[in-house]
Scaffold this active site. Sequence first.
Site, PDB file in Angstrom:
ATOM      1  N   CYS A  84       0.722  -1.082   0.088  1.00  0.00           N
ATOM      2  CA  CYS A  84       0.083  -0.035  -0.066  1.00  0.00           C
ATOM      3  C   CYS A  84       0.979   1.072   0.159  1.00  0.00           C
ATOM      4  CB  CYS A  84      -0.838  -0.060   1.262  1.00  0.00           C
ATOM      5  SG  CYS A  84      -2.340   0.979   0.761  1.00  0.00           S
ATOM      6  N   HIS A 171      -3.273  -5.016   1.829  1.00  0.00           N
ATOM      7  CA  HIS A 171      -2.575  -5.132   3.025  1.00  0.00           C
ATOM      8  C   HIS A 171      -2.368  -6.804   3.194  1.00  0.00           C
ATOM      9  CE1 HIS A 171      -2.153  -1.198   4.804  1.00  0.00           C
ATOM     10  NE2 HIS A 171      -3.174  -0.848   3.715  1.00  0.00           N
ATOM     11  N   GLU A 173      -0.867  -8.465   5.251  1.00  0.00           N
ATOM     12  CA  GLU A 173      -0.511  -8.541   6.736  1.00  0.00           C
ATOM     13  C   GLU A 173      -1.843  -8.465   7.411  1.00  0.00           C
ATOM     14  OE1 GLU A 173      -0.181  -5.721   5.144  1.00  0.00           O
ATOM     15  OE2 GLU A 173      -0.808  -4.079   6.664  1.00  0.00           O
TER      16      GLU A 173
HETATM   17  N1  GLN Z   1      -3.575   6.500   1.274  1.00  0.00           N
HETATM   18  C1  GLN Z   1      -2.515   6.147   1.588  1.00  0.00           C
HETATM   19  C2  GLN Z   1      -1.333   6.994   0.919  1.00  0.00           C
HETATM   20  O1  GLN Z   1      -1.510   7.581   0.011  1.00  0.00           O
HETATM   21  C3  GLN Z   1      -1.890   4.554   1.425  1.00  0.00           C
HETATM   22  C4  GLN Z   1      -2.877   3.883   2.352  1.00  0.00           C
HETATM   23  C5  GLN Z   1      -2.303   2.611   2.925  1.00  0.00           C
HETATM   24  O2  GLN Z   1      -1.216   2.112   3.042  1.00  0.00           O
HETATM   25  N2  GLN Z   1      -3.377   1.911   3.590  1.00  0.00           N
HETATM   26  O3  GLN Z   1      -0.269   6.774   1.162  1.00  0.00           O
END
Ligand code: GLN
Length: 193
Positions: A84, A171, A173
Amino acid sequence: MLQGARHVHIAALNEAASELGFDIEIHELRKSSDLSDASPHALVFPGGESTTMRLTGNDSTSKLLPAIFDWIRNDDTRPVLGTCAGAILLTNPKDGGEALIDAQIDRNAYGRQVDSFQSTLESSLLGSQFPGVFIRAPRFTSVGENGQVVVKNGDEVVGVRTSNRVALTFHPELSQDRSFHVWLLKTAMEVSE
Ligand code: GLN
């Protein structure tokens, strides 16, 4: 340890290691010297908020982010799992250097926190399905010639690999399946043999 879902990754790595039946040592990285002291065999770039991670990781008290980018670029066999926000940092390091994942990525591309969702994914890296948890997730908008698509949600690319680095927009995890953490540890074993 810049910010984000790092403790859950630690638990996931420990579970993956026990699935594989070997011992691992986890090093929590907060500043650049932690990385040189640890000399790890693999690295996890957690999810969280990439803007915050850029601020904390570039702060003069930490300098962890540039040290991590150097560490990854210095040897492209080094296994890295970016999830992410971690995937955003690998794909778009914004430090003037080459991207660590050969793709383009858009932040918050599905909308706001309420637009978070779960979906069953197909992964060629794992050779199986995987339960995807997407939280204010980014979206890959294109994949370059050194990017290999390794996870899909229907027709959409949600995981890209460049060398031994894998960037996932979800994610892993946060589900019960440890397959991506197992992949990371197995790759680390192969590389360090
Ligand atoms: N929205 C976050 C970003 O732009 C990423 C979201 C996440 O890691 N769950 O960094």
